[in-house]
Scaffold this motif. Structure first.
Motif, mmCIF file in Angstrom:
data_model
loop_
_atom_site.group_PDB
_atom_site.id
_atom_site.type_symbol
_atom_site.label_atom_id
_atom_site.label_comp_id
_atom_site.label_asym_id
_atom_site.label_seq_id
_atom_site.Cartn_x
_atom_site.Cartn_y
_atom_site.Cartn_z
ATOM 1 N N GLY A 27 -9.947 2.794 -4.518
ATOM 2 C CA GLY A 27 -9.895 3.947 -5.389
ATOM 3 C C GLY A 27 -11.020 4.905 -5.071
ATOM 4 N N ILE A 28 -10.800 6.140 -5.411
ATOM 5 C CA ILE A 28 -11.838 7.165 -5.280
ATOM 6 C C ILE A 28 -12.149 7.634 -6.693
ATOM 7 C CG2 ILE A 28 -12.402 9.453 -4.387
ATOM 8 C CD1 ILE A 28 -10.396 8.884 -2.109
ATOM 9 N N LYS A 29 -13.431 7.608 -7.022
ATOM 10 C CA LYS A 29 -13.858 7.993 -8.362
ATOM 11 C C LYS A 29 -14.805 9.169 -8.303
ATOM 12 C CE LYS A 29 -13.397 3.443 -10.487
ATOM 13 N NZ LYS A 29 -14.093 2.362 -11.207
ATOM 14 N N SER A 30 -14.760 9.944 -9.363
ATOM 15 C CA SER A 30 -15.713 11.033 -9.560
ATOM 16 C C SER A 30 -16.181 10.936 -11.007
ATOM 17 C CB SER A 30 -15.036 12.381 -9.300
ATOM 18 O OG SER A 30 -15.918 13.438 -9.579
ATOM 19 N N ASN A 31 -17.476 10.752 -11.197
ATOM 20 C CA ASN A 31 -18.036 10.582 -12.547
ATOM 21 C C ASN A 31 -17.293 9.482 -13.314
ATOM 22 O OD1 ASN A 31 -19.887 12.682 -12.104
ATOM 23 N ND2 ASN A 31 -18.353 14.203 -12.695
ATOM 24 N N ASP A 32 -17.066 8.368 -12.659
ATOM 25 C CA ASP A 32 -16.377 7.199 -13.237
ATOM 26 C C ASP A 32 -14.903 7.444 -13.563
ATOM 27 O OD1 ASP A 32 -18.374 5.329 -12.995
ATOM 28 O OD2 ASP A 32 -19.225 5.742 -14.979
ATOM 29 N N LYS A 33 -14.365 8.585 -13.170
ATOM 30 C CA LYS A 33 -12.934 8.850 -13.376
ATOM 31 C C LYS A 33 -12.206 8.573 -12.074
ATOM 32 C CE LYS A 33 -9.573 12.112 -14.980
ATOM 33 N NZ LYS A 33 -9.345 12.799 -16.214
ATOM 34 N N LEU A 34 -11.144 7.777 -12.153
ATOM 35 C CA LEU A 34 -10.342 7.447 -10.983
ATOM 36 C C LEU A 34 -9.504 8.667 -10.603
ATOM 37 C CD1 LEU A 34 -9.618 5.139 -9.033
ATOM 38 C CD2 LEU A 34 -7.777 4.523 -10.612
ATOM 39 N N ILE A 35 -9.763 9.225 -9.400
ATOM 40 C CA ILE A 35 -9.027 10.433 -8.989
ATOM 41 C C ILE A 35 -7.964 10.143 -7.941
ATOM 42 C CG2 ILE A 35 -10.888 11.996 -9.636
ATOM 43 C CD1 ILE A 35 -11.573 12.255 -6.671
ATOM 44 N N ALA A 36 -8.050 8.977 -7.284
ATOM 45 C CA ALA A 36 -7.026 8.600 -6.312
ATOM 46 C C ALA A 36 -7.021 7.088 -6.167
ATOM 47 C CB ALA A 36 -7.275 9.262 -4.961
ATOM 48 N N ILE A 37 -5.845 6.553 -5.844
ATOM 49 C CA ILE A 37 -5.694 5.127 -5.645
ATOM 50 C C ILE A 37 -4.748 4.915 -4.467
ATOM 51 C CG2 ILE A 37 -3.836 5.019 -7.363
ATOM 52 C CD1 ILE A 37 -4.771 2.206 -8.061
ATOM 53 N N PHE A 38 -5.068 3.934 -3.619
ATOM 54 C CA PHE A 38 -4.160 3.623 -2.518
ATOM 55 C C PHE A 38 -4.292 2.155 -2.160
ATOM 56 C CE2 PHE A 38 -8.082 5.171 -0.682
ATOM 57 C CZ PHE A 38 -8.320 4.396 0.438
ATOM 58 N N SER A 39 -3.199 1.618 -1.612
ATOM 59 C CA SER A 39 -3.220 0.223 -1.169
ATOM 60 C C SER A 39 -2.694 0.155 0.256
ATOM 61 C CB SER A 39 -2.406 -0.668 -2.110
ATOM 62 O OG SER A 39 -1.049 -0.334 -2.081
ATOM 63 N N ILE A 40 -3.326 -0.723 1.047
ATOM 64 C CA ILE A 40 -2.982 -0.853 2.459
ATOM 65 C C ILE A 40 -2.943 -2.329 2.851
ATOM 66 C CG2 ILE A 40 -3.888 1.396 3.183
ATOM 67 C CD1 ILE A 40 -6.446 -0.061 4.094
ATOM 68 N N GLY A 41 -2.207 -2.619 3.914
ATOM 69 C CA GLY A 41 -2.151 -3.968 4.448
ATOM 70 C C GLY A 41 -1.428 -3.970 5.779
ATOM 71 N N LEU A 42 -1.528 -5.072 6.498
ATOM 72 C CA LEU A 42 -0.844 -5.181 7.784
ATOM 73 C C LEU A 42 0.625 -5.496 7.550
ATOM 74 C CD1 LEU A 42 -3.517 -7.153 9.821
ATOM 75 C CD2 LEU A 42 -3.061 -4.696 9.825
ATOM 76 N N ASN A 43 1.483 -4.928 8.398
ATOM 77 C CA ASN A 43 2.922 -5.088 8.252
ATOM 78 C C ASN A 43 3.575 -4.894 9.615
ATOM 79 O OD1 ASN A 43 5.383 -5.479 7.018
ATOM 80 N ND2 ASN A 43 5.346 -3.608 5.832
ATOM 81 N N ASN A 44 4.892 -4.918 9.634
ATOM 82 C CA ASN A 44 5.661 -4.597 10.834
ATOM 83 C C ASN A 44 6.440 -3.324 10.595
ATOM 84 O OD1 ASN A 44 4.967 -6.820 12.475
ATOM 85 N ND2 ASN A 44 6.386 -8.106 11.331
ATOM 86 N N LEU A 45 6.531 -2.513 11.613
ATOM 87 C CA LEU A 45 7.319 -1.286 11.575
ATOM 88 C C LEU A 45 8.533 -1.501 12.459
ATOM 89 C CD1 LEU A 45 7.727 1.776 11.001
ATOM 90 C CD2 LEU A 45 6.268 2.222 12.980
ATOM 91 N N VAL A 46 9.716 -1.245 11.910
ATOM 92 C CA VAL A 46 10.953 -1.350 12.677
ATOM 93 C C VAL A 46 11.363 0.064 13.060
ATOM 94 C CG1 VAL A 46 13.363 -2.084 12.652
ATOM 95 C CG2 VAL A 46 11.632 -3.418 11.424
ATOM 96 N N LEU A 47 11.462 0.285 14.377
ATOM 97 C CA LEU A 47 11.833 1.601 14.889
ATOM 98 C C LEU A 47 13.248 1.562 15.450
ATOM 99 C CD1 LEU A 47 8.526 2.502 16.732
ATOM 100 C CD2 LEU A 47 9.361 3.477 14.606
ATOM 101 N N ASP A 48 14.024 2.575 15.095
ATOM 102 C CA ASP A 48 15.376 2.698 15.634
ATOM 103 C C ASP A 48 15.317 2.949 17.129
ATOM 104 O OD1 ASP A 48 16.341 2.455 13.065
ATOM 105 O OD2 ASP A 48 16.434 4.616 12.739
ATOM 106 N N ARG A 49 16.425 2.770 17.783
ATOM 107 C CA ARG A 49 16.490 2.952 19.232
ATOM 108 C C ARG A 49 15.995 4.333 19.672
ATOM 109 N NH1 ARG A 49 21.840 0.539 18.361
ATOM 110 N NH2 ARG A 49 21.611 -1.658 18.798
ATOM 111 N N ASP A 50 16.267 5.346 18.854
ATOM 112 C CA ASP A 50 15.856 6.697 19.246
ATOM 113 C C ASP A 50 14.350 6.898 19.157
ATOM 114 O OD1 ASP A 50 16.078 6.528 16.458
ATOM 115 O OD2 ASP A 50 16.430 8.676 16.248
#
Length: 170
Positions: free
Chosen positions: A40-63
């Motif tokens: 999270g990103i906070k400004s003056n103890d207020k949460l201004i943004a939240i994000f979650s990330i992790g490792l995964n697989n990406l499936v790409l079409d033939r094109d």
């Protein structure tokens, strides 16, 4: 900063009902299921943004295989599934939201840039960042160098997208 399940997210609103509902109900369950990190990103103890990330697989079409071939190194582990689509490792952005009071100030783009820099430095084997974008956010992600990995599906609120990382050329 890294957020924990004990952090109160009840006052965070991004203005998209489906995302706000997720944040206030089953967000932490989703995080556990995907083994994601939440920041999270906070400004003056207020949460201004939240994000979650992790490792995964990406499936790409033939094109989209041209993107993979262009970036491929001998050490890459690339598989092809039964549909003939290419499967590659990626860093997944499971969730990204900016508090409605702080939107349209470049915060989302700064988060994308920070995630990109982090992956390029720490995970040199990762060539892509992937995510499922809400249809209403597709142009934001296109502006931040993401490509559509599929054609829009009628009545589906999201579209699969990916970003090619520049570390792939090093």
């Amino acid at each position: 900063e890294r957020l924990k399940e004990t952090d109160d997210l009840s006052s965070f609103f991004c203005g998209v009902k489906s995302l706000d509902d997720c944040i206030h109900t089953d967000f932490w369950q989703h995080v556990r299921e995907n083994k994601a990190s939440v920041l999270g990103i906070k400004s003056n103890d207020k949460l201004i943004a939240i994000f979650s990330i992790g490792l995964n697989n990406l499936v790409l079409d033939r094109d989209d295989v041209e993107d993979v071939n262009m970036l491929r190194k001998e050490s890459d582990q690339i598989t092809v599934n039964s549909d003939g689509n290419v499967v590659v490792k990626s860093l997944e952005i499971y969730f990204l939201a900016v508090n409605v009071e702080f939107q349209r100030k470049g915060i989302g783009s700064v988060i994308i840039d920070t995630i990109t820099d982090f992956v390029e430095k720490k995970y040199k084997e990762i060539r892509f960042i992937s995510l499922d974008a809400l249809n209403s956010a597709v142009e934001f992600y296109v502006k931040n160098e993401f490509n559509r990995a599929e054609l829009p599906i009628p009545n589906n609120p999201t579209i699969r997208m990916y970003k090619v990382l520049y570390n792939a050329f090093m």
